[in-house]
Design an enzyme around this catalytic site. Sequence first.
Site, short mmCIF file in Angstrom:
data_model
loop_
_atom_site.label_atom_id
_atom_site.label_comp_id
_atom_site.label_asym_id
_atom_site.label_seq_id
_atom_site.Cartn_x
_atom_site.Cartn_y
_atom_site.Cartn_z
N LYS A 121 0.81 -1.23 -0.13
CA LYS A 121 0.04 -0.12 0.09
C LYS A 121 0.86 1.33 0.13
O LYS A 121 0.55 2.21 -0.74
CB LYS A 121 -0.97 0.08 1.12
CG LYS A 121 -2.36 -1.14 1.14
CD LYS A 121 -2.92 -1.48 2.34
CE LYS A 121 -3.91 -2.42 2.11
NZ LYS A 121 -4.45 -2.88 3.37
N GLN B 52 -5.21 -1.52 9.45
CA GLN B 52 -4.61 -2.83 8.91
C GLN B 52 -5.50 -3.89 9.74
O GLN B 52 -5.00 -3.84 11.08
CB GLN B 52 -3.26 -2.94 8.64
CG GLN B 52 -2.88 -4.25 7.80
CD GLN B 52 -3.41 -4.27 6.59
OE1 GLN B 52 -3.36 -3.36 5.77
NE2 GLN B 52 -3.83 -5.46 6.10
N ASP C 201 -11.06 2.40 3.53
CA ASP C 201 -11.54 0.91 3.44
C ASP C 201 -12.84 0.86 3.17
O ASP C 201 -13.28 -0.10 2.83
CB ASP C 201 -10.99 0.30 4.63
CG ASP C 201 -9.55 -0.44 4.43
OD1 ASP C 201 -9.27 -0.69 3.26
OD2 ASP C 201 -8.86 -0.70 5.39
#
Length: 284
Positions: A53, A97, A120
């Site tokens: 990422k 995460q 997200d």
Amino acid sequence: MGKIIDGKAISNALQERLKEQVAYFSMTVGRKPKLAVIMVGDDPASQVYVRNKIRACETVGITSEAYKLAESTESSYLETLIAKLNEDRDTDGILVQLPLPAHLNAKKIIPLIDPKKDVDGFSAANIGALLLDDKSGLYSCTPLGIMQLILSTGINLTGKHAVVVGRSNEVGKPIALMLLQHNATVTICHSKTEDLAAVTRTADVLVVAVGKKHLITADMVKEGAVVIDVGINRDDEGKLCGDVDFAGVEPKASYITPVPGGVGPMTIAMLMTNTLKAAKRNVQ
Ligand code: NDP
């Protein structure tokens, strides 16, 4: 022979376009879009994902700020960090995460992220936006990427039977909603579905997001189906493989995604897309 959907190439092309859009944003706003990535502990798979990422941010010109916190980090510390990043005007996107270490509750932590920065797309507000077809929302990255892959085949989804195997909040449910928005007739299967093969055999588009190696075999797939394999598993030799028996299914499919090189690269491209979208809204 089925045609292989090259997720890596589609992702790279998307990132090239994003690079220009990010450059335009940076020039007009006077700063780059910024993504904060929070990782707690040192789960090896998460380390790889976070590294990828951050690398994608560098590629497209987004500033990334990585918070690598110790496994023992207390919930209150994480909560304070998220509150600080929510307030920080120059932080456009915040990502925690997953999975978090066992002592931290993702169901409690994720909702603390400002939905406008929730790149997200996991918050209730953003899942609600998807349900209501509110395009201002930030939608979950993997399903967004899957849609791009399906649409890249040129298929007209109207009236087609799309079968989604898996009903997670991150993949199964949101991709089902997106397929519905494209006028597909959608069936969602899960671990309690009776005679899975009978359902998957009727699919014009089959999306499999389970996490079980070779769950879908050739006899479960209709001739000419578009097959999207989201699963990430290891085979007996330790190599990455999906939920679909690729060698068996590929000859029957009109289009199929490989693992690796299918859905995975798209997820990251859509994270970059979401971060730019969040940044544009942040400076409005
Ligand atoms: P979850 O474990 O959250 O969900 C799995 C789903 O599969 C559940 O709904 C479960 O049903 C269903 N399921 C389990 N066994 C069966 C079965 N035998 N038949 C039918 N359905 C079954 O997984 P995720 O959605 O988070 O992820 C799925 C896979 O995709 C994983 O391999 C994951 O690593 C991968 N993934 C890949 C990404 C990428 O970027 N490429 C991103 C995200 C995930 P039930 O609800 O009844 O338990």
